[in-house]
Design a protein around this motif. Structure first.
Motif, PDB file in Angstrom:
ATOM      1  N   ILE A  62      47.854  34.012  81.427  1.00 41.55           N
ATOM      2  CA  ILE A  62      46.408  33.824  81.307  1.00 41.55           C
ATOM      3  C   ILE A  62      45.767  35.135  81.712  1.00 41.55           C
ATOM      4  O   ILE A  62      45.967  35.613  82.831  1.00 41.55           O
ATOM      5  CB  ILE A  62      45.911  32.681  82.200  1.00 41.55           C
ATOM      6  N   GLU A  63      45.027  35.737  80.796  1.00 36.97           N
ATOM      7  CA  GLU A  63      44.421  37.047  81.018  1.00 36.97           C
ATOM      8  C   GLU A  63      42.940  36.907  81.363  1.00 36.97           C
ATOM      9  O   GLU A  63      42.177  36.305  80.628  1.00 36.97           O
ATOM     10  CB  GLU A  63      44.557  37.920  79.768  1.00 36.97           C
ATOM     11  N   ASP A  69      39.507  41.619  74.962  1.00 36.44           N
ATOM     12  CA  ASP A  69      40.800  40.939  74.904  1.00 36.44           C
ATOM     13  C   ASP A  69      41.934  41.946  74.695  1.00 36.44           C
ATOM     14  O   ASP A  69      42.993  41.612  74.177  1.00 36.44           O
ATOM     15  CB  ASP A  69      40.817  39.883  73.800  1.00 36.44           C
ATOM     16  N   LYS A  70      41.700  43.183  75.103  1.00 33.92           N
ATOM     17  CA  LYS A  70      42.693  44.240  74.891  1.00 33.92           C
ATOM     18  C   LYS A  70      44.011  43.936  75.607  1.00 33.92           C
ATOM     19  O   LYS A  70      45.097  44.151  75.055  1.00 33.92           O
ATOM     20  CB  LYS A  70      42.135  45.589  75.353  1.00 33.92           C
ATOM     21  N   ASP A  71      43.944  43.452  76.859  1.00 30.93           N
ATOM     22  CA  ASP A  71      45.174  43.162  77.595  1.00 30.93           C
ATOM     23  C   ASP A  71      45.912  41.981  76.981  1.00 30.93           C
ATOM     24  O   ASP A  71      47.149  41.981  76.895  1.00 30.93           O
ATOM     25  CB  ASP A  71      44.862  42.881  79.066  1.00 30.93           C
ATOM     26  N   ALA A  72      45.164  40.969  76.538  1.00 25.39           N
ATOM     27  CA  ALA A  72      45.801  39.823  75.891  1.00 25.39           C
ATOM     28  C   ALA A  72      46.510  40.250  74.606  1.00 25.39           C
ATOM     29  O   ALA A  72      47.596  39.755  74.290  1.00 25.39           O
ATOM     30  CB  ALA A  72      44.755  38.745  75.602  1.00 25.39           C
ATOM     31  N   HIS A  78      54.505  40.612  72.926  1.00 24.03           N
ATOM     32  CA  HIS A  78      55.796  40.274  73.525  1.00 24.03           C
ATOM     33  C   HIS A  78      56.208  38.837  73.243  1.00 24.03           C
ATOM     34  O   HIS A  78      57.172  38.324  73.841  1.00 24.03           O
ATOM     35  CB  HIS A  78      55.747  40.540  75.027  1.00 24.03           C
ATOM     36  N   ASN A  79      55.481  38.184  72.344  1.00 30.46           N
ATOM     37  CA  ASN A  79      55.864  36.855  71.859  1.00 30.46           C
ATOM     38  C   ASN A  79      55.954  35.808  72.970  1.00 30.46           C
ATOM     39  O   ASN A  79      56.902  35.016  73.023  1.00 30.46           O
ATOM     40  CB  ASN A  79      57.195  36.929  71.094  1.00 30.46           C
ATOM     41  N   VAL A  80      54.969  35.823  73.862  1.00 30.22           N
ATOM     42  CA  VAL A  80      54.819  34.750  74.837  1.00 30.22           C
ATOM     43  C   VAL A  80      53.416  34.176  74.674  1.00 30.22           C
ATOM     44  O   VAL A  80      52.499  34.876  74.226  1.00 30.22           O
ATOM     45  CB  VAL A  80      55.028  35.246  76.289  1.00 30.22           C
ATOM     46  N   PRO A  81      53.218  32.907  75.025  1.00 29.70           N
ATOM     47  CA  PRO A  81      51.870  32.341  74.940  1.00 29.70           C
ATOM     48  C   PRO A  81      50.914  33.095  75.870  1.00 29.70           C
ATOM     49  O   PRO A  81      51.246  33.372  77.020  1.00 29.70           O
ATOM     50  CB  PRO A  81      52.063  30.894  75.423  1.00 29.70           C
ATOM     51  N   VAL A  82      49.745  33.428  75.355  1.00 32.38           N
ATOM     52  CA  VAL A  82      48.745  34.136  76.162  1.00 32.38           C
ATOM     53  C   VAL A  82      47.360  33.605  75.818  1.00 32.38           C
ATOM     54  O   VAL A  82      47.051  33.362  74.644  1.00 32.38           O
ATOM     55  CB  VAL A  82      48.829  35.667  75.951  1.00 32.38           C
ATOM     56  N   GLU A 116      46.680  36.937  85.214  1.00 34.90           N
ATOM     57  CA  GLU A 116      46.217  38.284  85.550  1.00 34.90           C
ATOM     58  C   GLU A 116      44.710  38.238  85.762  1.00 34.90           C
ATOM     59  O   GLU A 116      43.932  38.072  84.827  1.00 34.90           O
ATOM     60  CB  GLU A 116      46.561  39.296  84.452  1.00 34.90           C
ATOM     61  N   ASN A 117      44.318  38.385  87.009  1.00 31.52           N
ATOM     62  CA  ASN A 117      42.917  38.253  87.382  1.00 31.52           C
ATOM     63  C   ASN A 117      42.118  39.489  86.967  1.00 31.52           C
ATOM     64  O   ASN A 117      42.685  40.523  86.585  1.00 31.52           O
ATOM     65  CB  ASN A 117      42.804  38.025  88.886  1.00 31.52           C
TER      66      ASN A 117
END
Length: 224
Positions: A62-63, A69-72, A78-82, A116-117
Motif C-alpha cells: 500500500i503506497e 502514483d510514481k512509487d506505486a 515487480h508483479n505484486v498487488p499494489v 509505505e507511509n
C-alpha cells in the motif's frame, strides 16, 4: 476551555486501526508500516525486498503519497498487488485510509502487507494503521542528528534501517553516534545497515521479515 481535539482524532484512529489489525490477524498477515523522510530510499528498499521475498512470501504494498502514483508504478513493475493512497497534502496515512483500501486486496492470498507511509519523520509516528510494527528508514545523507531531533518515530519503531551506507565514507555521518542515540531512545530497537540501491544488507532485512512472519503464525496458532 481546552478542547481535546487531538485526543479525539487519535481515539477514532486507534479504534479503526484495531479493526484493521484484527483483519490482518484473521488472514495471518504480517503488516509493516514503513516510515522515513522523502528520499531516504524506502521505495528502493521495497523493490529489493520484493525481489528477495517474492518466491517465499506473498506480498502486497500500500503506497502512501501526497499527490502522485510514481512509487506505486515502480512497485507494480515487480508483479505484486499494489494500491495507491493519495492524501492530497496530508502528511501521513491514517487507519481509515488503510481500511478503505483493504477491500481491494485479496487478503486470503497474502502473507505480508507493507504500507509505505508518506515521507515524513513527524506525523506518521503518532498514527497507527493496524500494523504489527513500524520500521523507519534513515538515510546517511540526512545526518546523524536525526534520531535526537525526531525521537518519537524511532521510539515507536521496532526497526531502524540506516540506508545508503555505501556512501558513508563521503559524508560526515557518525555511525557510532547515530547508533548510540538510537539505543538511548529505544534500547530494544533493531538497527540494520543497508545500501538498498546496491542490494547491500537487504538479505538481513528480509531474513528479519521471514522470522517475524513465522513468529506471527506461531502466535496466532497458539491463540486459536
Amino acid at each position: 476551555m481546552d478542547i481535546p481535539v487531538m485526543q479525539d482524532i487519535l481515539g477514532r484512529n486507534d479504534e479503526i486501526a484495531g479493526k484493521n489489525k484484527s483483519l490482518f490477524n484473521k488472514h495471518g498477515i504480517l503488516a509493516i508500516n514503513l516510515l522515513g523522510s522523502p528520499g531516504s530510499g524506502k521505495t528502493t528498499l521495497l523493490e529489493r525486498t520484493i525481489a528477495h521475498l517474492k518466491d517465499d512470501l506473498r506480498l502486497a504494498v500500500i503506497e502512501g503519497d501526497l499527490f502522485t502514483d510514481k512509487d506505486a508504478d515502480r512497485i507494480a513493475q515487480h508483479n505484486v498487488p499494489v494500491i495507491q493512497i493519495n492524501t492530497n497534502g496530508g502528511c501521513h496515512l491514517d487507519a481509515p485510509m488503510v481500511e478503505e483500501v483493504l477491500g481491494n486486496l485479496d487478503l486470503d492470498k497474502l502473507d505480508v502487507v507493507i504500507i509505505e507511509n508518506v515521507g515524513n519523520l513527524v506525523c506518521p509516528a503518532e498514527f497507527v494503521v493496524g500494523e504489527d510494527m513500524k520500521v523507519t528508514v534513515l538515510s546517511i545523507t540526512e545526518g546523524d542528528d536525526k534520531p535526537l531531533k525526531y525521537p518519537i518515530i524511532f521510539k515507536e519503531s521496532k526497526v531502524a534501517i540506516l540506508n545508503k551506507v555505501d556512501i558513508l565514507p563521503f559524508t560526515n555521518f557518525d555511525m557510532e553516534a547515530a547508533k548510540h542515540d538510537l539505543k538511548c531512545i529505544h534500547p530494544q530497537l533493531e538497527i540494520m545497515e543497508t545500501a538498498a540501491s546496491k542490494d547491500i544488507g537487504v538479505d538481513k532485512w528480509c531474513d528479519f521479515i521471514r522470522s517475524e512472519f513465522k513468529k506471527k503464525q506461531e502466535q496466532l496458532k497458539l491463540g486459536e
